[in-house]
Design an enzyme around this catalytic site. Sequence first.
Site, mmCIF file in Angstrom:
data_model
loop_
_atom_site.group_PDB
_atom_site.id
_atom_site.type_symbol
_atom_site.label_atom_id
_atom_site.label_comp_id
_atom_site.label_asym_id
_atom_site.label_seq_id
_atom_site.Cartn_x
_atom_site.Cartn_y
_atom_site.Cartn_z
ATOM 1 C CG HIS B 469 -1.789 1.049 1.499
ATOM 2 N ND1 HIS B 469 -1.482 2.162 2.041
ATOM 3 C CD2 HIS B 469 -2.961 1.401 0.901
ATOM 4 C CE1 HIS B 469 -2.252 3.123 2.062
ATOM 5 N NE2 HIS B 469 -3.464 2.797 1.194
ATOM 6 C CB CYS B 842 1.300 35.640 -14.909
ATOM 7 S SG CYS B 842 0.587 36.909 -14.428
#
Lengths: 884, 884
Positions: B469, B842
């Site tokens: 896991h 941006c």
Amino acid sequence: MIPSSSIARASDPSHANGTKLVYSFDEGNKEMKDLLGGKGANLSEMTRINIPVPFGFTITTEVCEYYSKHKEYPEDFADQLEDKLDLLQRRMAKKFSDSDNPLLVSVRSGAAVSMPGMMDTVLNLGLNDDTVVALAKKTGNERFAYDSYRRFIQMFGDVVMEVGHENFENAIDKMKEDKGVKDDTELDAEDLKALVEQFKKVVEKEAGRSFPDNPLEQLKLSIEAVFNSWDNDRAKTYRKINNITGLKGTAVNVQAMVFGNMGEDSGTGVAFTRNPSNGDPAFYGEFLMNAQGEDVVAGIRTPVPISQLQEVNASLYDELINIKNKLENHYKDMQDIEFTIEQGKLFLLQTRSGKRTAAAACKIAVDMVEEGMLTKEEALLKVDAGQLGQMLHPQIRKGAEKNVVAKGLPASPGAACGKVVFTADDAMAWATEKNEKVILVRKETSPEDIHGMHCAQGILTSRGGMTSHAAVVCRGMGKCCVAGCADVIVNVSAKKMIIGDLVVNEGDLITLEGGLGEVILGQMEMQEPEMTEDFKTIMKWSDEFRRMKVRTNADTPADCKVALDFGAEGIGLCRTEHMFFDDDRIFLVRKMILAKDADGRVEPLKKLKEFQKDDFVGIFEVMEELPVTVRLLDPPLHEFLPEKAEQIEVLARDLDVSVDDLNTVISNLHEVNPMLGHRGCRLGITYPDIYKMQVQAISEAAMAVSARGKKVNVEIEIPLVGDVREFNYLRDVVKAAIAEYGEEVNFNYKIGTMIETPRACLTADEIAAQAEFFSFGTNDLTQTTFAFSRDDLGKFVNEYIEKGILDRDPMAGIDEKGVGKLMRICVELGRSENSEMEIGICGEQGGDPDSVKYCHKIGLDFVSCSPYRVPIARLAAAQAALKK
Amino acid sequence: MIPSSSIARASDPSHANGTKLVYSFDEGNKEMKDLLGGKGANLSEMTRINIPVPFGFTITTEVCEYYSKHKEYPEDFADQLEDKLDLLQRRMAKKFSDSDNPLLVSVRSGAAVSMPGMMDTVLNLGLNDDTVVALAKKTGNERFAYDSYRRFIQMFGDVVMEVGHENFENAIDKMKEDKGVKDDTELDAEDLKALVEQFKKVVEKEAGRSFPDNPLEQLKLSIEAVFNSWDNDRAKTYRKINNITGLKGTAVNVQAMVFGNMGEDSGTGVAFTRNPSNGDPAFYGEFLMNAQGEDVVAGIRTPVPISQLQEVNASLYDELINIKNKLENHYKDMQDIEFTIEQGKLFLLQTRSGKRTAAAACKIAVDMVEEGMLTKEEALLKVDAGQLGQMLHPQIRKGAEKNVVAKGLPASPGAACGKVVFTADDAMAWATEKNEKVILVRKETSPEDIHGMHCAQGILTSRGGMTSHAAVVCRGMGKCCVAGCADVIVNVSAKKMIIGDLVVNEGDLITLEGGLGEVILGQMEMQEPEMTEDFKTIMKWSDEFRRMKVRTNADTPADCKVALDFGAEGIGLCRTEHMFFDDDRIFLVRKMILAKDADGRVEPLKKLKEFQKDDFVGIFEVMEELPVTVRLLDPPLHEFLPEKAEQIEVLARDLDVSVDDLNTVISNLHEVNPMLGHRGCRLGITYPDIYKMQVQAISEAAMAVSARGKKVNVEIEIPLVGDVREFNYLRDVVKAAIAEYGEEVNFNYKIGTMIETPRACLTADEIAAQAEFFSFGTNDLTQTTFAFSRDDLGKFVNEYIEKGILDRDPMAGIDEKGVGKLMRICVELGRSENSEMEIGICGEQGGDPDSVKYCHKIGLDFVSCSPYRVPIARLAAAQAALKK
């Protein structure tokens, strides 16, 4: 011939030959205000309908626009000006500089919208040492000729050459002193000749250049001065305050002179075709024989009522009455006129729609319908909705004992109370910095005082009449004014006024009653205004024509009652948080906020519910079956917490927690940008139990009132939704809370949302599929659309307006390009999903007439505003429907 | 026959007869993931292409969706389930409850997206006291039969009846203790029979009801348990962390059992068709003979490498290799498979696209192109752009002395350093509350640990393999993991781990090197990652296909260099305010801010100009002729002022003002909502001299660099514009400042604006007519569109995500419905006025792959992001172009 050097020629191809830049008075008409200005268009119109007007021409606003931009004139301008001047000379059979019959003209500015803040007038232009002799010869009145000449130098010096008028006044005072006389009229022709020479020296000394002899040069400089005045500070302030935008510039009117001061058979006057203060249909005005207009407007000599002209010259009076009637019928509106009588002959110098009080506007509109002059629809469009507010402001409580210490002219109605200040700057400083209510007291006011008048509650002047600057401006502003109060002696430098034995100092409280002209010492108790029958008629007619409903923003039964009296058709916004601040509740609110978990909130919420239930019972009782929109809790929780250390100590003791722990909790609740923080529906989602309590209070109140046989229609409003899932979550909370009452629910309710975020507008289709109504919260929507915080905007908004970046404070009216566009998108998307959707507005702007009109245009169903603005909204809504 | 009582029937007309609710494995295919889940679709696909798969059927995700909503099943469901169960029984020639040949099945969940956080599997379903006897008889292996039975009760009890697995383990431990044995395998058939009886009692006691005998009842309860697991906390957390939305639910796969634990000729394994850690093409996996799959996945027994299967059974190994090749060729992707060998016969139980590290993804994509399996375009679409970040994170500095104290499996590459914690809750608490970087140390991890793993820098486990896991999850998260480190003894209750003589306590610093499996004591110095050749190839290919340019947000020459190495094509955002905070500048900044007027700002601005000039010289030098967008000063001025009393005292002394005066100024600068306050272009308008200074610094730097023969392309950016008049005013300020250099100007420049307010988007046509470029500042635009403050959002955003009101933090990626819609409106309006307009983004979201794809879709010209995200943006931009 105009020398080509005196009027610069440019080669901008955009102004190709063929653009008409100068219009003779027989070439224009009243529809051409944009191009000729209001004054110019009306001079042309009067010429057209054969009213006696001295001939002249108008230089268009486009020339001003070009000049403002390029600091030079369009190419063809000089030629066109020359042509029109030639025509004027031919018509008058006079010429500039003619030694027998010289042409004298006035030069006046005049934009499409009246702007008293701008340079106004130069009279007697054309006089010089030669032409003054001709004038004296022609009139046989040497004194008059030299008086005209010295006035011209004084006015031209002041207005065009920027020589302060006190320089000239000092010279006059000195001459009077030397001669031992008191009035100007006691100076003879020789005195005035000497004064002319002194004035020319004053000009030379103060302006650094000599007074120009050449009439053409005088004209050129005056035109330039008018154009330059378009962008002076006074004019810009005036436009800013009055929200005047989109004008090209000012026009310039050049008009042959007529003289009101040519002797006792000459005179001048200003009048309104009806009483501008109360609307009475009787002809109303003032005149002075042997005077020029400036004497009246400046309030230097006190004129006599127009009715007395009948005694002076009955046939002239009849002629004036005929002209008045002709003008009113022609313009279908009350007119404000200026006239001059030159040696027994009457000339009109101006007509325009007259400014009036709201009460007068209502009466005139109603009367004109009764007289058959206007239809109801036309009449409604004549009343300025924004101005109605002045009828709705409090008056001095009837029957109150008034210590009336002086009485002046009832120049602008309404009552006002405030601390006395003596300069416009002080008025502004006290009002904005100290947040004081002030009464501005002046000898007389001038356009330089506008900023202070704007900040004052009311104006008191010791000089000037009903048509003085103070009176005219105050009526326009809907501000109380007592003018010409001769009992008052104003001492600006000592900051006091003397009324008999009484001295009133800066900061002392006085009350003005503008409708009666009373000056009252101390602060008077105010009462609600009584609405006139005419006002009620206007409201009734408005209701016949408007499509939108008008609701009110009210949080208490008392506010609701006021709003109902003003014609509100429901509550568009009931803010529940105001109910939390009472002394007996705030502790419970704080206890609730500071609880560790939902369990800790159970007890205070239970108690708060009972308080809220009582609040709603009161409101539902008053509103009967009208819709009541209740907004669930909106502000960030920290707003309810104490700020000061001692308050926090008390609260900590009450709550049995340490001050430190309490401070920690308070500081955790602090937000960097509370306006964008944990508030509105976000509170409801994280604290569903608070909203549940509010819904329980609403439901139980509604059930109780319904049980008494009154219908309740409540609209439960979820604030600040940005995503439909916020709405759905809380709609389910609200529904579940109501469902708990099962079959007991005996009232009508809708669940909807305030539209306050751009995202809600952009996803309005999704939200409309779930919500039963929308109400625009334009305060928040404006803040987020601009990224402006209402609380911080003050730091730069004035500079923005001064620099022309904003037209007005965007919180005051809907910004159509940005906020308005989002609203339109929202309405379109919302209705596309739910065509029956009820949509309204409940931001402050719901009572701004232009905003109301925009709301009509985009198809809203209702506007909601503060109780006092309900009548404004009713009329504005009707006007919007009529203009469609 | 399924009793009608056991599967509730509903009468919802929306599920009319005819909707297919259950699919046999021979009825589906791999395109049907939405309906059958990933596992079900792939079981069908394998069946379709003749890969040996035990037969079965899949209940659709639509049944789950219906069940979640109504808590009952669609009308036709019981009949369809019965039909498919009949078919399965006929195909297998086995029957539920058959005393000779009983049908045993597995029940597995499987959504369209793999979700390890959900209930997974019940095996051996169908066993009871009767069928276990038949199984024993049929297999001739009584021990196997009872072992299967006790496993079934244990699994069913845990997963379906919610009896904690420790209850069963305690019973086993006690039996082993009683018998004096150590391993489960030492328990014989009689022991297991007894254990079965004990297990049934455990169930009865803990669950309060008896273990169900009836296989149909067992099946019904298992299906319900799977459906209920869809909305358990673990599953919701997993979906939240992995931003999984829009799924209908989970499917349920019911499949005939095959047994890997039927003896030494049986076994089970998991494998990847290529190495998921580094992409090596060799077959990669693990298996265990005589075991069920759960033994491998849970890490209880350590499996052996897949290559050893060759020695155990060469022909089986060959068959597996053939299947592996067939699957990879068929799916055109690396596969993650599960298989079982039952008495020498191979069965595939699962295939799916294999999770891989970014390095492996690049290598596999490049290799598959070389192998002719994929085109370049296909290969680019196989690489997860978001995952690339893991290749770009720092590694331990090469050559550094490492105190390696333990070595485990190199489960997930990258290096991480942090303070040791031993529980997921502690990891979360330390990371979020104390803002500490932590390493989570566990024996093994489970889905319950997900929240802690998410907060940790890296994971260390003492047990489990490369497919455990911890390993699988960390590779998916791009997080460093060392697994199966047997040298480490973890003591959770004492909060320490022991490695030989060494004790490492909670809070001690360790460093993990996930690529080598090293555990290092102390904090190591990190270095920039080295990019693999495959990565560079992927980048090169990306550049061939993308349309959008990729720039970076960088404020220093150093950042610029990193970004250039990552392939940035310019600077999309250079924030000038960061340059103001250096020790030698902040005093000047404060002096400037506290100046009384423009005169007082002259001197500090002059000095600041020199500093800023140097900054820009450095940046222009590095960027050569690439475009550099410089944003003029943006934040509210008070951000530069000191907050603490001692700092204020120092500043007051430095500035020679009183502390009181300074405090007054500071408090005047305070704003209620600074995000909406006096900042951005509003500063430029009220303090044009500050912007002028910045433009001078830019110009002088650009001229200096140009003079050295390097081209400079600077884009001067005005922030927070909401009205074109703001832009015009400042554009004129900028132009005038540059114009002062006259003919000396030897660099290219553009003047444009950031688009950060809704109003700018709504009036983009007006602004585009004036500006030369637009760049979306989506941080601010998201804040204003939602009315969310980034700083305050934390107070409720998690609750919003948990309650399903938001899918993810709106600051992390573009909200397409709201913010994205405004962006689209802006692009359309802007281009309508100025079709050549350069438009980019941006905000932080410029490096989020989904946002990059949206930007492509609406036609932006560039995205700009932080340097480390540049490669992500390059690939995402290419993928957007390819998907178009």
